[in-house]
Scaffold this active site. Sequence first.
Site, PDB file in Angstrom:
ATOM      1  N   ARG A  74       8.189   9.959  -1.446  1.00  0.00           N
ATOM      2  CA  ARG A  74       6.492   9.661  -1.351  1.00  0.00           C
ATOM      3  C   ARG A  74       6.726  10.695   0.403  1.00  0.00           C
ATOM      4  O   ARG A  74       6.411  11.381   0.561  1.00  0.00           O
ATOM      5  CB  ARG A  74       6.200   8.788  -1.542  1.00  0.00           C
ATOM      6  CG  ARG A  74       5.942   8.321  -2.980  1.00  0.00           C
ATOM      7  CD  ARG A  74       4.415   6.525  -2.709  1.00  0.00           C
ATOM      8  NE  ARG A  74       5.744   6.154  -1.941  1.00  0.00           N
ATOM      9  CZ  ARG A  74       5.322   4.627  -1.661  1.00  0.00           C
ATOM     10  NH1 ARG A  74       4.016   4.336  -1.140  1.00  0.00           N
ATOM     11  NH2 ARG A  74       5.801   3.683  -1.410  1.00  0.00           N
ATOM     12  N   ASN A 103       2.987   5.927  -5.520  1.00  0.00           N
ATOM     13  CA  ASN A 103       3.495   5.203  -6.589  1.00  0.00           C
ATOM     14  C   ASN A 103       2.648   5.049  -8.197  1.00  0.00           C
ATOM     15  O   ASN A 103       1.739   4.680  -7.594  1.00  0.00           O
ATOM     16  CB  ASN A 103       4.296   5.028  -6.253  1.00  0.00           C
ATOM     17  CG  ASN A 103       5.378   4.879  -5.647  1.00  0.00           C
ATOM     18  OD1 ASN A 103       6.049   6.044  -5.992  1.00  0.00           O
ATOM     19  ND2 ASN A 103       5.770   3.633  -4.884  1.00  0.00           N
TER      20      ASN A 103
END
Length: 91
Positions: free
Chosen positions: A19, A37
């Site tokens: 990320r 996520n």
Amino acid sequence: MKVRASVIVQGRVQGVAFRHHTARTAQQLGVAGWVRNLPDGSVEACFEGEEKDVVAMVQWCRRGPELARVDELIEKLGEYTGEFTGFQVRG
């Protein structure tokens, strides 16, 4: 031309700063949207911006950062909405 793409990235993509690196790459390319996520261990992202930059972002997601292992990338194209002002890391 501005476009939108959503992706789900499967493989070893959590716990490897996926990320963080996605957000950094998106900011470098001037792409707006978000990344997060998912409970199943995959990563989901939405990108909006100039077509060449969004394509570059999706291509980057096919590799991911150094420690990631991308097994599959599912891509869905959509209509550009302009709803994002920057790039955000979500949950």
